[in-house]
Write a protein that holds these residues in place. Structure first.
Motif, short mmCIF file in Angstrom:
data_model
loop_
_atom_site.label_atom_id
_atom_site.label_comp_id
_atom_site.label_asym_id
_atom_site.label_seq_id
_atom_site.Cartn_x
_atom_site.Cartn_y
_atom_site.Cartn_z
N TRP A 122 11.23 -15.05 -10.86
CA TRP A 122 10.13 -14.21 -10.56
C TRP A 122 9.15 -14.81 -11.18
O TRP A 122 8.58 -14.43 -12.03
CB TRP A 122 10.41 -12.75 -9.93
CG TRP A 122 9.17 -12.31 -9.21
CD1 TRP A 122 8.39 -11.45 -9.59
CD2 TRP A 122 9.53 -12.17 -8.25
NE1 TRP A 122 7.54 -11.43 -8.83
CE2 TRP A 122 7.86 -11.39 -7.42
CE3 TRP A 122 10.02 -12.74 -6.87
CZ2 TRP A 122 8.22 -11.14 -6.51
CZ3 TRP A 122 9.68 -12.51 -5.78
CH2 TRP A 122 8.22 -11.63 -5.27
N GLY A 123 7.86 -15.57 -10.11
CA GLY A 123 6.48 -16.17 -11.68
C GLY A 123 5.39 -14.91 -12.61
O GLY A 123 5.17 -15.32 -13.12
N SER A 124 6.16 -13.99 -11.67
CA SER A 124 4.76 -12.82 -11.83
C SER A 124 5.30 -11.97 -12.05
O SER A 124 6.60 -11.68 -11.53
CB SER A 124 4.09 -12.80 -10.11
OG SER A 124 2.89 -12.13 -10.75
N SER A 125 4.48 -11.14 -13.54
CA SER A 125 5.07 -9.89 -13.62
C SER A 125 4.86 -8.92 -12.78
O SER A 125 5.35 -7.10 -13.12
CB SER A 125 4.40 -9.55 -14.77
OG SER A 125 3.39 -9.59 -14.82
N ALA A 126 4.14 -8.76 -11.79
CA ALA A 126 4.33 -7.81 -10.37
C ALA A 126 4.87 -7.94 -9.22
O ALA A 126 4.77 -9.61 -8.62
CB ALA A 126 2.51 -8.22 -10.18
N VAL A 127 4.91 -7.09 -8.44
CA VAL A 127 5.24 -6.87 -7.51
C VAL A 127 3.90 -6.33 -7.06
O VAL A 127 4.53 -5.20 -6.51
CB VAL A 127 6.68 -6.44 -6.56
CG1 VAL A 127 7.08 -6.80 -5.60
CG2 VAL A 127 7.51 -7.19 -8.15
N GLY A 128 4.13 -6.70 -5.88
CA GLY A 128 3.07 -6.04 -4.19
C GLY A 128 3.27 -5.34 -3.24
O GLY A 128 2.93 -4.30 -2.89
N SER A 129 4.61 -5.50 -3.22
CA SER A 129 5.32 -4.78 -1.91
C SER A 129 6.68 -4.66 -1.88
O SER A 129 7.21 -5.68 -2.50
CB SER A 129 5.06 -5.28 -0.58
OG SER A 129 4.72 -6.40 0.32
N PHE A 130 7.62 -3.83 -1.27
CA PHE A 130 9.13 -3.95 -0.94
C PHE A 130 8.96 -3.48 0.57
O PHE A 130 8.82 -2.50 0.70
CB PHE A 130 9.64 -2.78 -1.69
CG PHE A 130 9.46 -3.16 -3.61
CD1 PHE A 130 10.29 -3.66 -3.61
CD2 PHE A 130 8.24 -2.91 -4.29
CE1 PHE A 130 10.44 -4.52 -4.95
CE2 PHE A 130 8.62 -2.94 -5.94
CZ PHE A 130 9.62 -4.07 -6.42
N LEU A 131 10.90 -4.13 0.26
CA LEU A 131 11.11 -3.74 2.42
C LEU A 131 12.75 -3.11 1.72
O LEU A 131 13.21 -4.18 1.91
CB LEU A 131 10.93 -5.43 3.55
CG LEU A 131 11.52 -4.96 4.29
CD1 LEU A 131 11.07 -3.32 4.83
CD2 LEU A 131 10.86 -5.80 4.77
N VAL A 132 12.97 -2.18 1.35
CA VAL A 132 14.42 -1.77 1.03
C VAL A 132 15.47 -1.75 2.66
O VAL A 132 14.80 -1.04 3.94
CB VAL A 132 14.71 -0.71 0.71
CG1 VAL A 132 15.54 0.12 0.56
CG2 VAL A 132 12.99 -0.38 -0.28
N ARG A 133 15.78 -2.60 2.84
CA ARG A 133 17.11 -3.26 3.84
C ARG A 133 17.93 -1.81 4.06
O ARG A 133 18.68 -1.31 5.15
CB ARG A 133 17.73 -4.57 3.89
CG ARG A 133 15.71 -5.45 4.47
CD ARG A 133 15.92 -5.49 6.15
NE ARG A 133 15.16 -6.74 6.26
CZ ARG A 133 14.11 -6.42 7.28
NH1 ARG A 133 14.08 -5.05 7.59
NH2 ARG A 133 13.25 -7.15 6.85
N SER A 134 18.35 -1.78 2.76
CA SER A 134 19.55 -1.09 2.66
C SER A 134 19.75 0.03 1.15
O SER A 134 19.66 -0.81 0.46
CB SER A 134 20.94 -1.62 3.57
OG SER A 134 22.00 -0.62 3.33
N GLY A 135 20.17 0.86 1.51
CA GLY A 135 20.56 1.75 -0.41
C GLY A 135 19.36 1.83 -0.80
O GLY A 135 18.17 2.50 -0.12
#
Length: 184
Positions: A122-135
């Motif tokens: 993962w090239g960036s130290s940041a994440v902009g959004s998440f989609l939790v499919r399960s758990g």
């Protein structure tokens, strides 16, 4: 089940919970200073109303704030609200992460714990959004599950976390460098 005490080292008044508690003060506990998680996983919060820094409390003993703060970047000396976390069977856990807000940009998918997103590519130290499919997942600011924690659940917000500000009332940064599944 969660057992709490109003003093460190499992001292003082004691109370058992099997459901969410919006405010320990309303129950005569100004703060919780130690606890034992006997079953399931729980989210503990620094303030009433499930506000402030959140901590994931998995099965085990937490004799003082140092035990639950662990490698968090923020010192949480008390818990004032908490709730159970619904976790999926780890074999079915799935999380999608996106570089930008609103599920845009580079995308990745996890079905297992990841102690270092940079090591995974993962090239960036940041994440902009998440989609939790399960758990239920715990995202940490730094590799090795250190720094601020963000709890993401598939049964909350339909699993959609479009912006950093949706990760919790304490979210300050989109920096996420390790992610793991919540343990039952």
């Amino acid at each position: 089940q969660m057992v709490v005490w109003d003093e460190p080292l499992f001292q003082g008044r004691r109370r058992e919970f099997t459901a969410a508690c919006d405010s320990t003060a309303e129950l005569g506990f100004p703060t919780v200073r130690s606890c034992k998680i006997e079953s399931g996983a729980w989210a503990g919060y620094e303030h009433s109303g499930f506000q402030g820094q959140q901590l994931v409390l998995e099965r085990g003993e937490y004799p003082s704030w140092e035990a639950w703060s662990g490698s968090s970047a923020y010192r949480v000396e008390r818990l004032c609200s908490f709730r159970p976390i619904a976790c999926a069977d780890h074999g079915r856990s799935r999380l999608m992460l996106f570089e930008d807000e609103n599920f845009q940009g580079k995308r990745g998918e996890l079905s297992d714990d990841c102690p270092s997103l940079p090591a995974l590519g993962w090239g960036s130290s940041a994440v902009g959004s998440f989609l939790v499919r399960s758990g239920a997942w715990v995202c940490s600011q730094y590799p090795g599950y250190r720094g601020f924690q963000y709890l993401l659940e598939s049964d909350s917000r339909a699993g959609e976390y479009k912006h950093v500000r949706e990760w919790g009332s304490h979210a300050q940064t989109g920096q996420v460098q390790s992610i793991r599944r919540v343990q039952q």
